[in-house]
Every structure is written in C-alpha cells, then in structure tokens.
Design an enzyme around this catalytic site. Structure first.
Site, PDB file in Angstrom:
ATOM      1  N   ASP A 140       0.861  -1.188   0.000  1.00 27.36           N
ATOM      2  CA  ASP A 140       0.000   0.000   0.000  1.00 27.36           C
ATOM      3  C   ASP A 140       0.895   1.235   0.000  1.00 27.36           C
ATOM      4  OD1 ASP A 140      -1.723   2.207   1.120  1.00 27.36           O
ATOM      5  OD2 ASP A 140      -3.196   0.581   1.094  1.00 27.36           O
ATOM      6  N   ASN A 143     -13.950  -4.871   2.315  1.00 31.65           N
ATOM      7  CA  ASN A 143     -15.271  -4.237   2.328  1.00 31.65           C
ATOM      8  C   ASN A 143     -16.016  -4.560   1.040  1.00 31.65           C
ATOM      9  OD1 ASN A 143     -14.558  -2.978   4.753  1.00 31.65           O
ATOM     10  ND2 ASN A 143     -13.735  -1.191   3.697  1.00 31.65           N
ATOM     11  N   GLN A 159     -16.686   0.521   1.205  1.00 32.52           N
ATOM     12  CA  GLN A 159     -15.892   0.352  -0.013  1.00 32.52           C
ATOM     13  C   GLN A 159     -15.964   1.626  -0.844  1.00 32.52           C
ATOM     14  OE1 GLN A 159     -17.178  -2.800  -2.615  1.00 32.52           O
ATOM     15  NE2 GLN A 159     -15.375  -2.653  -3.922  1.00 32.52           N
ATOM     16  N   HIS A 196     -10.726  -6.191  -3.411  1.00 30.31           N
ATOM     17  CA  HIS A 196      -9.376  -6.081  -2.865  1.00 30.31           C
ATOM     18  C   HIS A 196      -9.384  -6.370  -1.360  1.00 30.31           C
ATOM     19  CE1 HIS A 196     -11.278  -2.103  -2.588  1.00 30.31           C
ATOM     20  NE2 HIS A 196     -10.516  -1.882  -1.524  1.00 30.31           N
ATOM     21  N   PHE A 197      -8.237  -6.833  -0.900  1.00 25.42           N
ATOM     22  CA  PHE A 197      -8.020  -7.116   0.516  1.00 25.42           C
ATOM     23  C   PHE A 197      -6.827  -6.291   1.004  1.00 25.42           C
ATOM     24  CE2 PHE A 197     -10.510 -10.728  -0.637  1.00 25.42           C
ATOM     25  CZ  PHE A 197     -11.075 -11.232   0.518  1.00 25.42           C
ATOM     26  N   HIS A 198      -6.933  -5.810   2.231  1.00 23.66           N
ATOM     27  CA  HIS A 198      -5.796  -5.180   2.896  1.00 23.66           C
ATOM     28  C   HIS A 198      -5.220  -6.176   3.899  1.00 23.66           C
ATOM     29  CE1 HIS A 198      -6.204  -0.979   1.502  1.00 23.66           C
ATOM     30  NE2 HIS A 198      -7.482  -1.297   1.381  1.00 23.66           N
TER      31      HIS A 198
END
Length: 313
Positions: free
Chosen positions: A75, A132, A139, A145-147
């Site tokens: 990120d 989300n 979102q 997507h995943f964090h």
C-alpha cells in the site's frame, strides 16, 4: 522487475494507531483513493478505477506477488510497515461477492498465501485481513481487494466493530433471519418451461410423456371388472387420443378446456391406445393455449387404431 516506481495509491481503509487515537479506540473509516472525498456513487464497475490502472500498468506499484489470478503490492500509504493490498486480475466485478465463485476461490488462495508471507516477513503477532463489499460497508474503490495489515501485540491499533448486543439472540428473533439466509443460500430454481410432446408420437409403449391437450369430446363413464373409470377424447395439432381418467381426475375434463399431462403413459384397452396418468404423474388444468387448432380428422385419432399383441420368440 520485482517492483516499480512508487504509486500514488492510498490506504482507503484507514486504521490509525495510538498516536492519533486514545489507546484501544482505533478509527476505522473509508477514504477515497488519493485523498478525495468519500464515494457516493452506486457500486458499479469503473474500468478507470485505481486498481484497474495498476493492472494495466498505467500506474506503478511495489509488487510483491503476481500470479495468473492475483496481484499483490505494498500500500502506498501504509498504516504500518508491511501493509499490503491484494487484488484479483479479473475485471468487471465491483466487489468480492459479485465475483464468480470459482474465480473468487482461486483468488482467496493467493490472499491466504500473501497474508502468511506478510506475517512471517514482518515478524507479526497477528494479521488483519480487511475487506469491504459495497458502499454501505465502506468500499470506495469498486474493484475487489483485501488489505493485509501485520499487527504487533500492544501496537495500539484496533479494527473495531459496533458494540455487541447486551443480550443473546432469542429463538424468536433468530428463526426468521436464519430462514432468510438459508433461502438465499439455496434459492428455488424457477420452473423450466415444459417441452410438450405430440399426440402423433404416442405409441403402445410410450411412457414419461408430457402433453398439452385440448378436450374435444364429452366424458364417458366406463365400467370394468376392476372398477369404474372415465374416458374423454383430447388432442393437439397433430391428432387426437382418448385419455383415461380416475374419479378424482374427471372434474378437469370440461369441454374445450386445456389440460397438461405430465409423466403420462399408454394403456392398451382391447388392443387400442389410451393415455393415463398414475400416482407418479400429474394431470392438471393448463393456462397456456394451444399454438394451433386440434386436428380432429379420423385418420389422426391414435386411439382408433387396433393393435394386435404378437408373442416374441
């Protein structure tokens, strides 16, 4: 190469630490990519979203993993060291729940793989996997997507959900909710439109037939040694046939009515064909009209032909 020039990609799921919040009360809020205001548009897929641009190499990133299914990268605005974003390469689906199940399953294998690697590489005590679905859930970039956020014991961060109910859910409250979810998991399939057979295809050995017929004759009562039954002449555009009815079926046999026979089979009476529906089938009124008028010509009455039983040798 293993990485590209840093991208301007923010952590839109922001988890702040003890420096900005009282200990144990970590903020969990959504921000638009690149510091813009929160999204208010419907969650439709935007081919120009930031993750699509990264996939198209229009925006660079620090890539840590690329597979045929997945891209994972650091990120650009990490909440902690090692904060990683994992996205599917598949475009066209705004969130995780809208992805085809098989594609989502393959993608999730890579999410788990990246989460394990981040935990090991960062010497983390735990991992937050944040995801989300939908604007109401926070979102703001409508590409799945995943964090992956590595965590240390006593790091002062917390992904906090609303406070739980004070009392355990009751059976009265749980039952309707449980039923709704179960119904969504196992939706009823819509009935397929029946494929109707033709009277002209009826033979002495026919079984499992679905026929849509118009009643063109009057019901006649028939007494036999084994009991009483009823007969009525019915037909379609290919010809006519006599249908045998039981006591509980005869009320359907009204002149000019349309009836549907499901899983019907032939019965031979004195060498002539009769159609019947037993307990394994169904006869019912039909709201669909016939496509064409019934062919009532004498030569098209399949019940008028007399068959002779021939012994096989």
């Amino acid at each position: 190469s293993s990485h590209l020039t840093p991208a301007i990609v923010c952590c839109h799921t922001h988890i702040s630490g003890a420096s900005s919040q009282p200990r144990g009360q970590t903020e969990y809020r959504s921000q638009e990519a690149m510091g813009e205001e929160e999204a208010t548009v419907a969650p439709t897929y935007d081919a120009d979203n930031i993750f699509a641009k990264i996939l198209d190499r229009k925006v660079p990133c620090f890539k840590v993993l690329e597979t045929p299914t997945t891209l994972a990268f650091l990120d650009a605005f990490p909440v902690v060291e090692g904060h990683t974003v994992v996205i599917p390469k598949l475009k066209g689906y705004p969130d995780m729940v809208s992805m085809p199940p098989a594609k989502a399953a393959a993608f999730l294998q890579d999410v788990q793989r990246v989460a394990r690697a981040v935990k090991e590489a960062m010497g983390a005590d735990g991992i937050n996997i944040v995801q989300n679905n939908g604007e109401a859930a926070g979102q703001t970039v409508f590409h799945p997507h995943f964090h992956i956020v590595p965590r240390k014991k006593d790091d002062g961060m917390q992904v906090k959900l609303p406070e739980s109910a004070k009392e355990m859910i009751s059976e009265e409250a749980a039952t309707p909710v449980k039923a709704k979810i179960e119904e969504a998991l196992r939706p009823k399939r819509p009935l397929q439109k029946a494929k109707w057979g033709k009277v002209s295809h009826v033979t002495p050995g026919s079984i499992g037939m679905n026929l849509k017929l118009k009643i063109v004759g009057e019901v006649e009562e028939v007494d036999t040694k084994i009991g009483k039954f009823y007969e009525v002449l019915c037909g379609d555009a290919s010809g006519t046939v006599i249908v045998s009815l039981r006591e509980h079926q005869k009320d359907l046999a009204k002149k000019d009515a349309i009836i549907a026979l499901r899983n019907a089979s032939t019965r031979m009476v004195h060498g002539k064909i009769r159609l019947a529906v037993d307990k394994w089938g169904k006869i019912e009124e039909c709201s669909e009209a016939l496509d064409e008028e019934v062919d009532k010509s004498e030569g098209k009455n399949v019940s008028a032909t007399e068959y002779e039983l021939v012994a096989s040798h």
